[in-house]
Write a protein that holds these residues in place. Structure first.
Motif, mmCIF file in Angstrom:
data_model
loop_
_atom_site.group_PDB
_atom_site.id
_atom_site.type_symbol
_atom_site.label_atom_id
_atom_site.label_comp_id
_atom_site.label_asym_id
_atom_site.label_seq_id
_atom_site.Cartn_x
_atom_site.Cartn_y
_atom_site.Cartn_z
ATOM 1 N N SER A 138 32.925 50.022 17.832
ATOM 2 C CA SER A 138 33.388 48.727 18.325
ATOM 3 C C SER A 138 33.358 48.613 19.838
ATOM 4 O O SER A 138 33.375 47.517 20.387
ATOM 5 N N GLY A 139 33.334 49.779 20.531
ATOM 6 C CA GLY A 139 33.408 49.770 21.983
ATOM 7 C C GLY A 139 34.828 49.869 22.512
ATOM 8 O O GLY A 139 35.045 50.050 23.707
ATOM 9 N N ARG A 140 35.822 49.739 21.622
ATOM 10 C CA ARG A 140 37.215 49.862 22.032
ATOM 11 C C ARG A 140 37.660 51.320 21.972
ATOM 12 O O ARG A 140 37.078 52.138 21.265
ATOM 13 N N ARG A 141 38.739 51.638 22.704
ATOM 14 C CA ARG A 141 39.335 52.958 22.566
ATOM 15 C C ARG A 141 39.942 53.097 21.172
ATOM 16 O O ARG A 141 40.381 52.122 20.570
ATOM 17 N N TYR A 142 39.994 54.349 20.707
ATOM 18 C CA TYR A 142 40.487 54.611 19.359
ATOM 19 C C TYR A 142 41.902 54.065 19.161
ATOM 20 O O TYR A 142 42.219 53.492 18.112
ATOM 21 N N LYS A 143 42.749 54.205 20.196
ATOM 22 C CA LYS A 143 44.144 53.773 20.044
ATOM 23 C C LYS A 143 44.260 52.255 19.916
ATOM 24 O O LYS A 143 45.277 51.752 19.426
ATOM 25 N N ALA A 144 43.239 51.525 20.351
ATOM 26 C CA ALA A 144 43.269 50.060 20.262
ATOM 27 C C ALA A 144 42.442 49.550 19.091
ATOM 28 O O ALA A 144 42.320 48.346 18.903
ATOM 29 N N CYS A 145 41.911 50.463 18.293
ATOM 30 C CA CYS A 145 41.054 50.052 17.180
ATOM 31 C C CYS A 145 41.554 50.714 15.906
ATOM 32 O O CYS A 145 42.648 50.405 15.435
ATOM 33 N N HIS A 146 40.791 51.663 15.356
ATOM 34 C CA HIS A 146 41.200 52.281 14.101
ATOM 35 C C HIS A 146 42.379 53.239 14.259
ATOM 36 O O HIS A 146 42.949 53.693 13.252
ATOM 37 N N GLY A 147 42.780 53.543 15.474
ATOM 38 C CA GLY A 147 43.969 54.360 15.697
ATOM 39 C C GLY A 147 45.175 53.567 16.123
ATOM 40 O O GLY A 147 46.185 54.131 16.558
ATOM 41 N N ALA A 148 45.115 52.237 16.013
ATOM 42 C CA ALA A 148 46.231 51.383 16.446
ATOM 43 C C ALA A 148 47.459 51.616 15.566
ATOM 44 O O ALA A 148 47.353 51.891 14.371
ATOM 45 N N ALA A 149 48.636 51.476 16.187
ATOM 46 C CA ALA A 149 49.889 51.726 15.470
ATOM 47 C C ALA A 149 50.088 50.763 14.316
ATOM 48 O O ALA A 149 50.714 51.111 13.304
ATOM 49 N N ASP A 150 49.601 49.537 14.457
ATOM 50 C CA ASP A 150 49.791 48.545 13.391
ATOM 51 C C ASP A 150 48.656 48.566 12.379
ATOM 52 O O ASP A 150 48.467 47.632 11.613
ATOM 53 N N GLY A 151 47.853 49.641 12.398
ATOM 54 C CA GLY A 151 46.807 49.791 11.404
ATOM 55 C C GLY A 151 45.446 49.388 11.928
ATOM 56 O O GLY A 151 45.327 48.716 12.957
ATOM 57 N N PRO A 152 44.397 49.804 11.253
ATOM 58 C CA PRO A 152 43.032 49.522 11.693
ATOM 59 C C PRO A 152 42.637 48.089 11.403
ATOM 60 O O PRO A 152 43.338 47.372 10.688
ATOM 61 N N PRO A 153 41.521 47.635 11.971
ATOM 62 C CA PRO A 153 40.980 46.336 11.585
ATOM 63 C C PRO A 153 40.755 46.300 10.080
ATOM 64 O O PRO A 153 40.726 47.337 9.415
ATOM 65 N N PRO A 154 40.601 45.125 9.494
ATOM 66 C CA PRO A 154 40.540 45.014 8.043
ATOM 67 C C PRO A 154 39.474 45.893 7.393
ATOM 68 O O PRO A 154 39.698 46.462 6.349
ATOM 69 N N VAL A 155 38.306 46.014 8.017
ATOM 70 C CA VAL A 155 37.220 46.778 7.413
ATOM 71 C C VAL A 155 36.186 47.023 8.497
ATOM 72 O O VAL A 155 36.105 46.286 9.469
ATOM 73 N N TYR A 156 35.424 48.081 8.357
ATOM 74 C CA TYR A 156 34.302 48.278 9.265
ATOM 75 C C TYR A 156 33.150 48.865 8.470
ATOM 76 O O TYR A 156 33.303 49.892 7.800
ATOM 77 N N VAL A 157 32.008 48.204 8.516
ATOM 78 C CA VAL A 157 30.802 48.678 7.836
ATOM 79 C C VAL A 157 29.760 48.944 8.913
ATOM 80 O O VAL A 157 29.359 48.036 9.646
ATOM 81 N N ALA A 158 29.353 50.193 9.022
ATOM 82 C CA ALA A 158 28.459 50.589 10.108
ATOM 83 C C ALA A 158 27.073 49.989 9.970
ATOM 84 O O ALA A 158 26.424 49.655 10.964
ATOM 85 N N ARG A 159 26.592 49.849 8.730
ATOM 86 C CA ARG A 159 25.233 49.323 8.514
ATOM 87 C C ARG A 159 25.331 48.204 7.484
ATOM 88 O O ARG A 159 24.999 48.376 6.316
#
Length: 312
Positions: free
Chosen positions: A30-51
């Motif tokens: 995503s280009g974001r730091r891990y703590k602001a993305c999938h490592g965020a305290a309130d949970g990851p974004p809904p879904v991420y599909v790489a391809r």
């Protein structure tokens, strides 16, 4: 110990081998730091599909139209509505996800403002809603949740892409009388760089950006295999398409790499056709070659890996 060193020391002390540190880039791309993305305290974004477009015959062109090509369209066939006119468009007015026109045709936008982690699922939700709508703009304001993806809805076939000089495809007979839309179109047309699709190879697009020209070529091969093959060709001096042209790096978008060549001003698209076909054949041979890389090839691979820009 300075503040910066203390911060790095704390992160090293709390990160296990193979674990992603909170200030490191999120591995989702995503280009974001891990703590602001999938490592965020309130949970990851809904879904991420790489391809997200994997499995579609038009995957490479879909990525190109979504990320690289300013104005292009391509018809698609919906399995359950094969007689309904449905077209993909690189961009629609206001970056709309979809438009249903007065004649019932559906235009599905690829360059949009929302991003819910799986563009194929987003497109599936928008297409489903557009097919059920009477007329007007259709979009997404919330994550679409579970449901069909683009792969589930359309007849799988290579895309027949038409690259346009401008955005006149925005206008049907009624819209041509809308002064606001006409003004928006004229403004958008002023931002377009001339672009053309090569006919002899898949998903390769020439563009003129003023001070130089580029060829941007979306390729479907796995990243590691493609980097190795490109390194073999670079070390052998076989990666230049024309005199004074050179492979300068690559974009990474939606799980695919798009190598980029700088070209001399005045090259144009037509003269690239035969060199591109020769390069595609040489690349196929390099992909099939076995054995370890030599020192020059390893150095070339490292240089190519360091010249990647992730778009998505």
């Amino acid at each position: 110990m300075g503040k910066r060193s203390r911060t790095k020391g704390r992160e090293a002390a709390t990160t296990a081998p193979g674990e992603v540190g909170p200030r490191q880039p999120c591995p989702c791309g995503s280009g974001r730091r891990y703590k602001a993305c999938h490592g965020a305290a309130d949970g990851p974004p809904p879904v991420y599909v790489a391809r997200p477009f994997a499995g579609l015959a038009g995957e490479c062109d879909l990525v190109a139209l979504r990320e690289l090509v300013p104005a292009a369209t391509a018809p698609i066939t919906v399995r359950d509505s094969p007689d309904r006119e449905v077209r993909l468009a690189s961009l629609l007015p206001g970056a709309a996800p979809a438009q249903v026109r007065a004649d019932g045709s559906v235009w599905l936008g690829l360059q949009v403002l929302h991003s819910f982690g799986d563009p194929s699922r987003d497109l599936g939700a928008v297409l489903t809603a557009a097919l059920a709508a009477d007329e007007g703009t259709v979009g997404l304001t919330d994550p679409p949740g579970e449901g069909p993806r683009l792969q589930d809805l359309v007849v799988d076939a290579p895309l027949e892409v038409t690259v346009h000089d401008g955005f006149t495809y925005w206008l049907d007979d009624d819209q041509a009388r809308d002064p606001d839309l006409v003004a928006a179109l004229e403004q958008a047309d002023g931002s377009i760089n001339p672009t053309a699709k090569l006919a002899g190879v898949e998903a390769a697009y020439w563009t003129d950006v003023g001070p130089k020209e580029h060829l941007r070529w979306v390729m479907p091969e796995p990243e590691d295999d493609l980097l190795t093959a490109l390194a073999r060709l670079h070390a052998a001096g076989q990666d230049a398409l024309v005199d004074d042209g050179r492979l300068v790096g690559m974009f990474r978008a939606h799980g695919l790499l798009a190598p980029v060549w700088d070209l001399p001003v005045g090259t144009g698209a037509e003269v690239l056709e035969e060199p591109a076909r020769r390069f595609a054949a040489a690349l196929a041979d390099a992909l099939a070659a076995g054995g370890d890389l030599g020192p020059q090839e390893r150095a070339a691979r490292s240089g190519l890996a360091n010249r990647q820009v992730t778009i998505r």
